[in-house]
Write an enzyme that holds these catalytic residues in place. Sequence first.
Site, PDB file in Angstrom:
ATOM      1  N   LYS A  74      32.429  41.329  47.115  1.00 39.25           N
ATOM      2  CA  LYS A  74      32.672  41.492  45.681  1.00 39.25           C
ATOM      3  C   LYS A  74      32.318  40.177  44.991  1.00 39.25           C
ATOM      4  O   LYS A  74      32.862  39.123  45.319  1.00 39.25           O
ATOM      5  CB  LYS A  74      34.121  41.855  45.403  1.00 39.25           C
ATOM      6  CG  LYS A  74      34.376  42.236  43.941  1.00 39.25           C
ATOM      7  CD  LYS A  74      35.636  43.079  43.797  1.00 39.25           C
ATOM      8  CE  LYS A  74      35.733  43.690  42.412  1.00 39.25           C
ATOM      9  NZ  LYS A  74      36.836  44.675  42.302  1.00 39.25           N
ATOM     10  N   ASP A 167      48.206  45.724  40.000  1.00 32.73           N
ATOM     11  CA  ASP A 167      47.214  46.677  39.492  1.00 32.73           C
ATOM     12  C   ASP A 167      47.131  47.909  40.393  1.00 32.73           C
ATOM     13  O   ASP A 167      46.050  48.319  40.806  1.00 32.73           O
ATOM     14  CB  ASP A 167      45.845  46.006  39.364  1.00 32.73           C
ATOM     15  CG  ASP A 167      44.886  46.784  38.468  1.00 32.73           C
ATOM     16  OD1 ASP A 167      45.360  47.616  37.673  1.00 32.73           O
ATOM     17  OD2 ASP A 167      43.675  46.553  38.559  1.00 32.73           O
TER      18      ASP A 167
END
Length: 332
Positions: A74, A167
């Site tokens: 990522k 999250d």
Amino acid sequence: MNTIAVNSSYLLMCLNMLLCYALLGEQLEGLSMEKKLTGTQLGAFTVGKLIGDGGMGSVYLATHPERSDPLAIKVLLPQYAEDSEFRARFIREGQVLSELSHPNIIPVYFFGEDRGLLYFVMRYVSGKSLYELLLSRRFTPIAAWQILKPVAEALDYAHERSIIHRDIKPANILIEVQRVDGKLHNQVFLADFGLSKVLTWTALTTTGVSVGTPQYMSPEQVMDYPLTPASDVYSLAVVVYEMLLGRLPFYAKKPDQLAFRHIDTPPPAPSALHPEFPKPLEAVLLRALLKEPERRYQRAGDFAQAYAEAARQVGRERCAMQYYVGEPRHIR
């Protein structure tokens, strides 16, 4: 009705900033597509095919000369690396998070920086996200339990190490079909532990806004109050609510309006949406969604255990039924 006491002017400021941040994220969503990294090197890793793109950065397949297992990398948007304090904190927190080792947490192998890009390398999961599954299937209480239990176990493991995810949402829950002892098995993973804490810090220091997804944020996260494991429990309860009913507890046209719902509006009782929804399961969900964190389950495992006990009380036949109602008509 018990709600969190707030200063209205401060709340309006925070929520307006939240809206601006959400709009900024939408504007940035396509930026990482402009510079493809496929075929280049980041540290010792060769960047492969682009497999995901979003407001924070892009995800690629990756390889390493000394590893044969599938990897994903990522890469954050370049502006994150421009902040020297963020960069230092990213590496520091990455060293802690890379030590997480749990069968239901996607392992992060390496955090680094190369040519002005911050990145982290993790296990590649060849499966679908819960978000994708929710678009195509409906969940019974039994099926929802098969997601709730491993995610709760992953959260308890992290919480015991003073790490709050911040999250929890369907897009961060991945399901991979694995073969174990000759039988197919769904392995559930919780993703993005590697970004939650450090991105929260940089957002608060630069914009005053909490990082999170408005549909799933706890009231205290919206208000920028200290977070506890009960904050993740709230977000997980929103996910379970959505699995069971095919809709979220709250809807609004704008992120700031949606945030207000979490703070001052009770969630619709599941039985008010579907008259046959089992009352014991409803009681568990509504407790996990209480506005005051101290009144919720304090551990994700406590939430999962209460859910399992309620399911036993309801019985297998009713737990194998669907209670899908779908999104409100004005949302469709």
